[in-house]
Design an enzyme around this catalytic site. Structure first.
Site, short mmCIF file in Angstrom:
data_model
loop_
_atom_site.label_atom_id
_atom_site.label_comp_id
_atom_site.label_asym_id
_atom_site.label_seq_id
_atom_site.Cartn_x
_atom_site.Cartn_y
_atom_site.Cartn_z
CG ASN A 50 8.05 3.24 6.82
OD1 ASN A 50 7.04 3.50 6.16
ND2 ASN A 50 8.76 2.15 6.63
CG ASP A 96 5.76 3.49 -7.52
OD1 ASP A 96 4.61 3.95 -7.29
OD2 ASP A 96 6.03 2.29 -7.42
CG HIS A 147 1.50 1.29 -10.06
ND1 HIS A 147 1.88 0.00 -9.82
CD2 HIS A 147 1.65 1.95 -8.87
CE1 HIS A 147 2.24 -0.14 -8.56
NE2 HIS A 147 2.11 1.03 -7.96
NE ARG A 158 9.07 2.61 -4.84
CZ ARG A 158 7.98 1.87 -4.70
NH1 ARG A 158 6.82 2.43 -4.43
NH2 ARG A 158 8.03 0.55 -4.84
CD GLN A 174 5.06 7.04 5.64
OE1 GLN A 174 4.23 7.16 6.52
NE2 GLN A 174 5.01 6.03 4.77
CG ASP A 182 -6.41 -0.25 -1.83
OD1 ASP A 182 -6.67 -1.33 -1.23
OD2 ASP A 182 -5.59 -0.20 -2.77
CG ASP A 200 1.02 4.47 -5.44
OD1 ASP A 200 0.83 4.70 -4.23
OD2 ASP A 200 0.81 3.36 -5.95
#
Length: 639
Positions: free
Chosen positions: A247, A278, A415, A189, A218, A391, A276
């Site tokens: 990864n 994205d 998000h 991304r 990654q 998490d 994150d």
């Protein structure tokens, strides 16, 4: 290569040979807890999330606002509010000031609310013909324990104009400021990640507590390949540390930040802020979360909130917890807002959707989550889960060691909406497997209850002709029963294997609605679902019998995703179901042989879980110290 590539880092104890990047700072004046902003980081974000125009006319810009005559603007908004209740409960701060540079004539007021949202005025000041004058209003943090917030209101009367800028909410600084590192995990991304680096770089002069930014790349489509990377690397200078690594999923990407900070810190009082790649970033989140952590009475995990990117006015959830033994994450805690329009009102009370009541979170998603280094020292590193539940597991483990999680209102990022992501994907394997491991580690692990939950899921998937998803569930349980060895490679082999397994099931593949293999587009008409049955067990039994006997009501039909329930899909020979992301469809076709084979396999593995689960639970508990050790992650990173 632009930026700075991290090199293998020795442990903190090894110390002297490592480059020290993280030391505590001596504060310069008061600590900024948040900025007063009047527009968002992107045009898609409503300015009403920052300041609401109650009447009149005003020009709202990112860092300033200008009021025309006879105008009132309220900061009693999502980003405009100072979460006083959370500061009173969790920090040692006893008062807060809001400072502003003012030009013109008008009134500034510090408003406050209580747990019911009832407003009051704490302080106010009239200014007349001011020219770049500094105005400060101060309020005590003494009547907010159960709920309430503070905010800044601005008002002009006829003939008056007022410009307000450089708004800062400040508190008394601690003796030393914790250094903070932002860690961004990214995987193919590159454009999204670059945008967030650029957002941080554009605001870096205001992010006083930010010492480093780690990018754990990654992917194969690398962030460093983008045209804008060289410039952002120059802008961030020695703050940016760009790392290319295997990864290892979200767990491996985020943990790399903890690993690097541990290898380069001269103090245990350091923070690592996960973010994150994205998200649409509100950079002020860094200020809000780090300031809160700096003044916390004791080290705590500080979580940011998620707003829905496709519906930017929506708050995903005020605070959440997981029902561990029944594998249910993302449960809103009592009194929490959930999928709430922040510009709307509560349907029952007709009051604005504000999170007035203070909430205790069970855990916080890693879209934005700050972890103090003391937590890592006491509890270890995250488990090598690869993806999903990392998490939640970490927060519940930290809580057992005396470190709760606080989800901080007003610290938000946007998000992609969860409800627009399809459940029937390869990552469902990690969701299921890791949820069972988490339940084994942190819940009573009632195997009879867990077995019933999994069996009910399997039956629904089979009735819904989701054979690939059924195989995914079975594989997740089988791999849990393999014991902690399944985590030894960080999840790489499991990711490849589950994708291979799912590839054999046609309904796991997405198609354009006008190009469905073997079905003429004009033959697919919508067949809507009946309401949820009142006698579900009776209907369930009937659907099972019909499926076993091969009976159906409809040969072919299209079903909207929100109506793709087991009691409806089980009536079809072939159902063309809209994908949750609304970008295509999936074709579910009845296959009696697959159904029986998967039912038999699933029943067998769930029975194994019932019998062997307690012994496997002990294996995971014994393996926890080694799996969460720095040495294990060093091995996974091939350092």
């Amino acid at each position: 290569m632009p930026g700075k590539t991290a090199t293998p880092a020795p442990t903190t104890e090894a110390g002297a040979a490592a480059e020290t990047r993280f030391t505590e700072h001596t504060p310069q004046g008061r600590l900024t807890a948040q900025r007063g902003l009047y527009a968002g980081p992107a045009p898609i974000v409503s300015k009403d999330l920052y300041a609401e125009l109650e009447w009149g006319a005003a020009v709202r810009e990112r860092a300033s606002i200008t009021l025309e005559p006879a105008t009132k603007v309220s900061g009693n908004t999502y980003f405009g509010r100072f979460p006083a209740s959370y500061w009173q409960r969790w920090t040692t701060v006893t008062e807060v000031s809001v400072e502003a540079v003012v030009t013109g004539t008008g009134q500034l007021s510090m408003g406050a609310s209580d747990v019911e949202g009832e407003p009051r005025v704490v302080a106010a000041e009239l200014v007349k013909d001011a020219k770049q004058a500094k105005v400060t209003l101060t309020g005590k943090l003494d009547k907010f324990y159960d709920g309430g917030a503070l905010w800044l209101d601005l008002e002009t009367e006829g003939g008056q104009t007022l410009r307000v800028e450089q708004v800062r909410w400040t508190v008394e600084a601690p003796e030393k400021i914790r250094p903070t590192a932002v860690t961004i995990c990214t995987m193919n991304r590159a454009d999204d990640c670059l945008k967030n680096l650029q957002a941080l770089a554009a605001d870096v002069s205001s992010l006083d507590t930010l010492d480093a930014i780690y990018v754990a790349d990654q992917g194969t489509d690398l962030v460093e390949s983008r045209d804008g990377f060289e410039q952002v690397a120059k802008d961030l200078a020695d703050k940016l540390h760009y790392i290319k690594q295997p990864n290892l999923g979200g767990a491996g990407g985020f943990t790399r930040g903890l690993y690097e900070v541990a290898g380069h810190t001269a103090t245990e009082h350091a923070n690592v802020l996960f973010m994150d790649d994205d998200v649409l970033l509100e950079p002020d989140l860094v200020i809000r979360m780090t300031a809160f952590s700096n003044r916390a009475a004791n080290p705590i995990i500080v979580g940011g909130q998620m707003l829905n990117l496709f519906h930017p006015n929506q708050l995903h959830v005020g605070a959440e917890y997981a029902r561990l033994n029944t594998l249910e994450p993302g449960q809103p805690v009592e009194h929490s807002l959930s999928t709430a329009d922040l510009l709307g009102v509560d349907e029952e009370t007709l009051k604005p959707n504000r999170q007035e009541r203070r909430l205790d979170a069970g855990y916080n998603g890693w879209w934005s989550c700050l972890i103090p280094y003391e937590v890592v020292q006491a509890t270890g590193y995250p488990l090598p889960f690869f993806f999903q539940w990392d998490d939640a597991e970490y927060s519940y483990r930290a809580r057992a060691h005396g470190f709760p999680t606080v989800t901080l209102p007003g610290a938000g990022v946007w998000h992609a909406d969860f409800h627009m992501k399809d459940w029937d994907e390869w990552h469902r394997y990690f969701n299921l497997r890791n949820s069972i491991i988490t339940a084994a580690l942190h819940s009573p692990f009632n195997l009879n209850l867990l077995s019933r939950v999994l069996l009910a899921q399997l039956v629904r998937y089979l009735l819904g002709m989701q054979y690939g998803l059924s195989a995914t569930l079975i594989k997740a349980v089988e791999d849990f029963l393999e014991g902690p060895e399944i985590l030894r490679d960080g999840g790489v082999a499991a990711m490849q294997e589950i994708r291979r397994i799912r590839d054999a099931y046609p309904e796991t593949k997405r198609h354009k609605a006008t190009d469905v293999p073997g079905i003429a587009s004009n033959d697919i008409g919508i067949i809507n679902s009946a309401p949820r049955p009142s006698l579900q067990r009776l209907v369930l039994l009937k659907r099972i019998i019909d499926r076993v006997l091969g009976r159906s009501r409809f040969g072919l039909g299209a079903v909207p995703i929100d109506e793709a329930n087991w009691w409806h899909i089980a009536l079809f020979d072939t159902a063309v179901v809209t994908d949750a992301n609304q970008e295509g469809v999936r074709v579910r076709s009845y296959d009696r042989a697959k159904m029986f084979a998967l039912a038999k396999q699933g029943a067998k593995v769930i029975q194994r879980l019932r019998k062997e689960g307690a012994a496997v639970q002990e294996q995971y508990k014994r393996a926890m110290p080694e799996l969460t050790s720095r040495e294990n992650w060093k091995r996974l990173y091939k350092l």
